[in-house]
Design a protein around this motif. Structure first.
Motif, PDB file in Angstrom:
ATOM      1  N   VAL A  13       0.881  -1.166   0.000  1.00 12.01           N
ATOM      2  CA  VAL A  13       0.000   0.000   0.000  1.00 12.01           C
ATOM      3  C   VAL A  13       0.914   1.210   0.000  1.00 12.01           C
ATOM      4  O   VAL A  13       1.776   1.344   0.877  1.00 12.01           O
ATOM      5  N   SER A  14       0.757   2.082  -0.998  1.00  8.25           N
ATOM      6  CA  SER A  14       1.650   3.226  -1.105  1.00  8.25           C
ATOM      7  C   SER A  14       0.925   4.427  -1.716  1.00  8.25           C
ATOM      8  O   SER A  14      -0.087   4.267  -2.400  1.00  8.25           O
ATOM      9  N   PRO A  15       1.451   5.632  -1.462  1.00 13.97           N
ATOM     10  CA  PRO A  15       0.851   6.817  -2.072  1.00 13.97           C
ATOM     11  C   PRO A  15       0.925   6.716  -3.589  1.00 13.97           C
ATOM     12  O   PRO A  15       1.949   6.307  -4.143  1.00 13.97           O
ATOM     13  N   GLY A  16      -0.170   7.070  -4.248  1.00 12.81           N
ATOM     14  CA  GLY A  16      -0.227   7.032  -5.701  1.00 12.81           C
ATOM     15  C   GLY A  16      -0.312   8.439  -6.275  1.00 12.81           C
ATOM     16  O   GLY A  16       0.028   9.423  -5.606  1.00 12.81           O
ATOM     17  N   LEU A  17      -0.786   8.530  -7.477  1.00 11.14           N
ATOM     18  CA  LEU A  17      -0.924   9.819  -8.157  1.00 11.14           C
ATOM     19  C   LEU A  17      -2.126  10.589  -7.639  1.00 11.14           C
ATOM     20  O   LEU A  17      -3.127   9.999  -7.237  1.00 11.14           O
ATOM     21  N   HIS A  18      -2.002  11.904  -7.639  1.00 14.27           N
ATOM     22  CA  HIS A  18      -3.109  12.800  -7.325  1.00 14.27           C
ATOM     23  C   HIS A  18      -3.706  12.563  -5.941  1.00 14.27           C
ATOM     24  O   HIS A  18      -4.929  12.635  -5.757  1.00 14.27           O
ATOM     25  N   GLY A  19      -2.852  12.218  -4.962  1.00 12.43           N
ATOM     26  CA  GLY A  19      -3.314  12.041  -3.597  1.00 12.43           C
ATOM     27  C   GLY A  19      -4.033  10.736  -3.314  1.00 12.43           C
ATOM     28  O   GLY A  19      -4.605  10.560  -2.245  1.00 12.43           O
ATOM     29  N   ARG A  20      -4.006   9.815  -4.267  1.00 15.86           N
ATOM     30  CA  ARG A  20      -4.689   8.531  -4.079  1.00 15.86           C
ATOM     31  C   ARG A  20      -3.731   7.533  -3.428  1.00 15.86           C
ATOM     32  O   ARG A  20      -2.539   7.785  -3.302  1.00 15.86           O
ATOM     33  N   TRP A  21      -4.254   6.380  -2.996  1.00 14.15           N
ATOM     34  CA  TRP A  21      -3.481   5.304  -2.379  1.00 14.15           C
ATOM     35  C   TRP A  21      -3.583   4.067  -3.251  1.00 14.15           C
ATOM     36  O   TRP A  21      -4.683   3.628  -3.586  1.00 14.15           O
ATOM     37  N   ASP A  22      -2.437   3.532  -3.654  1.00 16.58           N
ATOM     38  CA  ASP A  22      -2.385   2.376  -4.542  1.00 16.58           C
ATOM     39  C   ASP A  22      -2.130   1.088  -3.768  1.00 16.58           C
ATOM     40  O   ASP A  22      -1.386   1.078  -2.784  1.00 16.58           O
ATOM     41  N   ASP A  36      -9.199   6.668  -2.930  1.00 18.37           N
ATOM     42  CA  ASP A  36      -9.107   8.032  -2.422  1.00 18.37           C
ATOM     43  C   ASP A  36      -8.643   8.055  -0.970  1.00 18.37           C
ATOM     44  O   ASP A  36      -7.899   8.946  -0.563  1.00 18.37           O
ATOM     45  N   GLU A  37      -9.067   7.078  -0.186  1.00 20.67           N
ATOM     46  CA  GLU A  37      -8.756   7.031   1.248  1.00 20.67           C
ATOM     47  C   GLU A  37      -7.786   5.896   1.548  1.00 20.67           C
ATOM     48  O   GLU A  37      -7.968   4.768   1.069  1.00 20.67           O
ATOM     49  N   LYS A  38      -6.769   6.169   2.367  1.00 20.28           N
ATOM     50  CA  LYS A  38      -5.794   5.130   2.687  1.00 20.28           C
ATOM     51  C   LYS A  38      -6.426   3.975   3.452  1.00 20.28           C
ATOM     52  O   LYS A  38      -6.033   2.824   3.270  1.00 20.28           O
ATOM     53  N   GLU A  39      -7.421   4.249   4.279  1.00 20.02           N
ATOM     54  CA  GLU A  39      -8.090   3.181   5.012  1.00 20.02           C
ATOM     55  C   GLU A  39      -8.746   2.188   4.068  1.00 20.02           C
ATOM     56  O   GLU A  39      -8.754   0.985   4.331  1.00 20.02           O
ATOM     57  N   ASP A  40      -9.305   2.680   2.961  1.00 17.34           N
ATOM     58  CA  ASP A  40      -9.902   1.793   1.965  1.00 17.34           C
ATOM     59  C   ASP A  40      -8.833   0.936   1.291  1.00 17.34           C
ATOM     60  O   ASP A  40      -9.057  -0.248   1.014  1.00 17.34           O
ATOM     61  N   ALA A  41      -7.678   1.531   1.035  1.00 21.95           N
ATOM     62  CA  ALA A  41      -6.564   0.777   0.440  1.00 21.95           C
ATOM     63  C   ALA A  41      -6.094  -0.314   1.386  1.00 21.95           C
ATOM     64  O   ALA A  41      -5.854  -1.449   0.977  1.00 21.95           O
TER      65      ALA A  41
END
Length: 81
Positions: A13-22, A36-41
């Motif tokens: 789980v890592s920061p992605g583009l445009h403030g999203r979490w990949d 959009d939310e790190k908790e969802d990732a």
């Protein structure tokens, strides 16, 4: 799948583009999903690993990658802040 040298499935789980979490498999450039939310990732990553006892979720922050703690596995809490 993203496996380490011992054959363990590793989901990152890592920061992605445009403030999203990949969420991606270790060693793969293309994410499996982006949130959009790190908790969802985190929730998605832990769901991917529930059926595998040898699976690990790694979470990236400004200090690098750290494992999601075993007691947190399956929850949406961060291992540390």
């Amino acid at each position: 799948m993203g496996f380490d040298q011992q054959g363990t499935l590793v989901i990152c789980v890592s920061p992605g583009l445009h403030g999203r979490w990949d969420v991606s498999e270790k060693g793969q450039d293309v994410p499996l999903a982006s949130f959009d939310e790190k908790e969802d990732a985190y929730a998605y990553a832990t769901q991917l690993t529930k059926s595998r006892r040898d699976a690990t979720v790694l979470v990236e922050d400004e200090e690098g990658f750290s494992p999601l703690l075993a007691e947190d596995h399956g929850s949406t809490r961060r291992p540390r802040n």
